[in-house]
Design a protein around this motif. Structure first.
Motif, PDB file in Angstrom:
ATOM      1  N   GLY A  81      -8.226   6.644  -5.684  1.00  0.00           N
ATOM      2  CA  GLY A  81      -7.686   5.287  -5.226  1.00  0.00           C
ATOM      3  C   GLY A  81      -7.368   4.368  -6.270  1.00  0.00           C
ATOM      4  O   GLY A  81      -6.652   3.546  -6.142  1.00  0.00           O
ATOM      5  N   ARG A  82      -7.792   4.348  -7.562  1.00  0.00           N
ATOM      6  CA  ARG A  82      -7.675   3.532  -8.670  1.00  0.00           C
ATOM      7  C   ARG A  82      -6.896   4.045  -9.698  1.00  0.00           C
ATOM      8  O   ARG A  82      -7.040   5.197 -10.100  1.00  0.00           O
ATOM      9  N   ILE A  83      -5.504   3.561  -9.687  1.00  0.00           N
ATOM     10  CA  ILE A  83      -4.309   4.117 -10.836  1.00  0.00           C
ATOM     11  C   ILE A  83      -4.250   3.273 -12.200  1.00  0.00           C
ATOM     12  O   ILE A  83      -4.382   3.891 -13.024  1.00  0.00           O
ATOM     13  N   ALA A  84      -4.403   1.868 -12.271  1.00  0.00           N
ATOM     14  CA  ALA A  84      -4.541   1.322 -13.245  1.00  0.00           C
ATOM     15  C   ALA A  84      -5.353  -0.036 -13.288  1.00  0.00           C
ATOM     16  O   ALA A  84      -5.698  -0.152 -12.169  1.00  0.00           O
ATOM     17  N   SER A  85      -5.330  -1.011 -14.098  1.00  0.00           N
ATOM     18  CA  SER A  85      -6.332  -2.259 -14.064  1.00  0.00           C
ATOM     19  C   SER A  85      -5.982  -2.921 -12.834  1.00  0.00           C
ATOM     20  O   SER A  85      -6.670  -3.683 -12.308  1.00  0.00           O
ATOM     21  N   GLU A  86      -4.578  -3.114 -12.309  1.00  0.00           N
ATOM     22  CA  GLU A  86      -4.337  -3.825 -11.305  1.00  0.00           C
ATOM     23  C   GLU A  86      -3.566  -2.852 -10.285  1.00  0.00           C
ATOM     24  O   GLU A  86      -2.523  -3.648  -9.631  1.00  0.00           O
ATOM     25  N   GLU A  87      -3.669  -1.599 -10.046  1.00  0.00           N
ATOM     26  CA  GLU A  87      -2.809  -0.820  -9.111  1.00  0.00           C
ATOM     27  C   GLU A  87      -3.879   0.289  -8.323  1.00  0.00           C
ATOM     28  O   GLU A  87      -4.642   0.887  -9.120  1.00  0.00           O
ATOM     29  N   PHE A  88      -3.862  -0.166  -7.309  1.00  0.00           N
ATOM     30  CA  PHE A  88      -4.603   0.698  -6.341  1.00  0.00           C
ATOM     31  C   PHE A  88      -3.758   1.324  -5.141  1.00  0.00           C
ATOM     32  O   PHE A  88      -2.760   0.931  -4.798  1.00  0.00           O
ATOM     33  N   ASN A  89      -3.979   2.770  -4.832  1.00  0.00           N
ATOM     34  CA  ASN A  89      -3.478   3.505  -3.758  1.00  0.00           C
ATOM     35  C   ASN A  89      -4.363   4.363  -2.930  1.00  0.00           C
ATOM     36  O   ASN A  89      -4.887   5.206  -3.508  1.00  0.00           O
ATOM     37  N   TYR A  90      -4.663   3.613  -1.947  1.00  0.00           N
ATOM     38  CA  TYR A  90      -5.707   4.168  -0.902  1.00  0.00           C
ATOM     39  C   TYR A  90      -5.201   4.919   0.405  1.00  0.00           C
ATOM     40  O   TYR A  90      -5.864   5.195   1.208  1.00  0.00           O
ATOM     41  N   SER A  91      -4.033   5.016   0.215  1.00  0.00           N
ATOM     42  CA  SER A  91      -3.325   5.659   1.459  1.00  0.00           C
ATOM     43  C   SER A  91      -3.567   7.069   1.614  1.00  0.00           C
ATOM     44  O   SER A  91      -3.911   7.814   0.557  1.00  0.00           O
ATOM     45  N   PRO A  92      -3.603   7.429   2.928  1.00  0.00           N
ATOM     46  CA  PRO A  92      -4.104   9.233   2.788  1.00  0.00           C
ATOM     47  C   PRO A  92      -3.129  10.085   2.145  1.00  0.00           C
ATOM     48  O   PRO A  92      -3.532  10.889   1.579  1.00  0.00           O
ATOM     49  N   SER A  93      -1.962   9.828   2.267  1.00  0.00           N
ATOM     50  CA  SER A  93      -0.926  10.614   1.372  1.00  0.00           C
ATOM     51  C   SER A  93      -1.220  10.549  -0.245  1.00  0.00           C
ATOM     52  O   SER A  93      -1.376  11.484  -0.933  1.00  0.00           O
ATOM     53  N   TRP A  94      -1.552   9.580  -0.747  1.00  0.00           N
ATOM     54  CA  TRP A  94      -1.738   9.567  -2.203  1.00  0.00           C
ATOM     55  C   TRP A  94      -3.323   9.976  -2.507  1.00  0.00           C
ATOM     56  O   TRP A  94      -3.428  10.815  -3.616  1.00  0.00           O
ATOM     57  N   ILE A  95      -4.141   9.801  -1.572  1.00  0.00           N
ATOM     58  CA  ILE A  95      -5.708  10.443  -1.878  1.00  0.00           C
ATOM     59  C   ILE A  95      -5.526  11.895  -1.785  1.00  0.00           C
ATOM     60  O   ILE A  95      -6.003  12.711  -2.525  1.00  0.00           O
ATOM     61  N   ARG A  96      -4.726  12.594  -0.810  1.00  0.00           N
ATOM     62  CA  ARG A  96      -4.579  13.979  -0.986  1.00  0.00           C
ATOM     63  C   ARG A  96      -3.872  14.695  -2.079  1.00  0.00           C
ATOM     64  O   ARG A  96      -4.347  15.587  -2.887  1.00  0.00           O
ATOM     65  N   GLU A  97      -2.824  13.724  -2.496  1.00  0.00           N
ATOM     66  CA  GLU A  97      -2.154  13.994  -3.995  1.00  0.00           C
ATOM     67  C   GLU A  97      -3.154  13.963  -5.081  1.00  0.00           C
ATOM     68  O   GLU A  97      -3.038  14.866  -6.005  1.00  0.00           O
ATOM     69  N   SER A  98      -3.814  13.029  -5.025  1.00  0.00           N
ATOM     70  CA  SER A  98      -4.911  12.740  -6.136  1.00  0.00           C
ATOM     71  C   SER A  98      -5.844  14.061  -6.389  1.00  0.00           C
ATOM     72  O   SER A  98      -6.256  14.363  -7.287  1.00  0.00           O
ATOM     73  N   VAL A  99      -6.468  14.170  -4.923  1.00  0.00           N
ATOM     74  CA  VAL A  99      -7.337  15.175  -5.056  1.00  0.00           C
ATOM     75  C   VAL A  99      -6.610  16.744  -5.257  1.00  0.00           C
ATOM     76  O   VAL A  99      -7.251  17.271  -6.302  1.00  0.00           O
ATOM     77  N   GLU A 100      -5.628  16.932  -5.039  1.00  0.00           N
ATOM     78  CA  GLU A 100      -5.113  18.165  -5.461  1.00  0.00           C
ATOM     79  C   GLU A 100      -4.637  18.206  -7.010  1.00  0.00           C
ATOM     80  O   GLU A 100      -4.928  19.030  -7.580  1.00  0.00           O
TER      81      GLU A 100
END
Length: 359
Positions: A81-100
């Protein structure tokens, strides 16, 4: 789960550029080996702590470690979910990509825990949907437990209640930072019981030094410069407290670690189990953390493993011995006792996940 997470956890932020310029060149393999040898067999990190996942994943796969420890010998926790100090992405697609991606970096088929990272920066509904996506990985066997992490205790409690209500199952685990310390104990006084009532079985308290505040040398300065949220008057009070502790022949960081270990180990009926996340970035720091953890134990009590995998039985004499110094520090901190930082900062739009327009 409470029996699987070791009471002391090795935090991965020490291998981040936020805290250290030389994250890539620090001797990570000796640190992990030393931690594992002491019984610190749980690791907590995040993609946000760049390049921590890469460094730790490569080290764990090295024969120096993999020849001694199987994957099931240690417990891995990371975040999404957290990418940088002021960048977040909690979308399902990004959650899946991040876990993988985390699975690939750690060269493993499963992660023991995945947290939604710093949930105060997005809407409650957004967190619930992210948790829903993480449950998909649980069904696939790629994640064992799901949790949330963040700073404001009211947000953590509210989201935990919503997850139980909306998803029909409680969160397994919650992580909070900097609020079970010598300076701030709000996690125990304002959060632990409420989280338990929401069905949470395990709570991790990280940053016993309040991201480096509670030490004689002051806050850490990494590539991001002086980003620490502590106001100048609080820093001054901590410096005075450090002088007092030094005059008594002790060290503020050591005292703060002992205090945090005791608070985390203190059990109350009906409340979630707790673990303490420390952030050693060197063998010397591992030894310091281990020494602080062992120093508060009743040495007459032998556990199953004889190391920091065992539950802590507190040394009552040690508690009494430290109490005058603890009270002296807290008197100096005065109005800063239980002071909490503002997170997210003013102007942050949780619905958009970014700073709003300045009027």
């Amino acid at each position: 789960m409470a029996s699987e997470i070791t009471p002391i956890v090795m935090g991965g932020a020490a291998w981040s550029h936020q805290l250290n310029h030389d994250a890539e060149t620090r001797p990570v393999i000796p640190v992990i080996l030393n931690a594992f040898d002491h019984g610190i067999r749980t690791i907590d990190t995040s993609p946000y702590y760049e390049p921590s996942e890469k460094i730790l994943g490569k080290a764990l796969a090295d024969p120096q470690i993999s020849s001694l420890y199987k994957r099931e010998d240690y417990f891995l926790m990371t975040k999404v979910g957290r990418i940088a100090s002021e960048e977040f992405n909690y979308s399902p697609s990004w959650i899946r990509e991040s876990v993988e991606r985390s699975l690939q970096r750690f060269r493993t088929g499963y992660l023991d825990v995945v947290f939604c990272h710093d949930v105060e920066f997005i809407s409650d509904a957004g967190v619930v949907e992210a948790v829903r996506t993480l449950w998909e990985f649980v069904e696939q066997g790629k994640i064992r437990y799901v949790g949330i992490s963040g700073y404001p205790i009211d947000k953590l409690v509210r989201v935990a209640r919503l997850c139980k209500e909306k998803l029909g199952r409680p969160l397994d685990i919650v992580q909070n930072w900097g609020q079970l310390t010598l300076q701030n104990t709000k996690l125990r006084t304002e959060g632990l019981r409420q989280l338990g009532e929401a069905g949470v079985k395990m709570v991790c308290s990280s940053s016993p030094l309040n991201i480096g505040l509670l030490r004689a040398q002051g806050v850490p300065i990494g590539r991001l410069g002086d980003w620490h949220p502590a106001p100048s008057d609080l820093r001054l009070a901590v410096s005075k407290a450090a002088d007092l502790v030094a005059e008594k022949g002790d060290d503020l960081a050591s005292l703060a670690l002992r205090f945090a270990v005791r608070e985390t180990a203190r059990k109350e009926k009906g409340l979630p189990a707790m673990a303490l996340i420390m952030g050693p970035g060197s063998v010397a720091e591992v030894e310091s953390c281990a020494a602080a953890a062992k120093s508060v134990r009743d040495q007459n009590t032998q556990g199953k493993f004889g190391d920091l995998r065992d539950d802590t039985v507190l040394d009552k004499e040690g508690v009494q011995s430290d109490e005058p110094l603890v009270q002296g520090v807290r008197e100096i901190l005065g109005r800063w006792i239980d002071f909490s930082f503002e997170s997210p900062p003013k102007g942050w739009d949780v619905e958009a996940g970014k700073m709003g327009k300045v009027e």
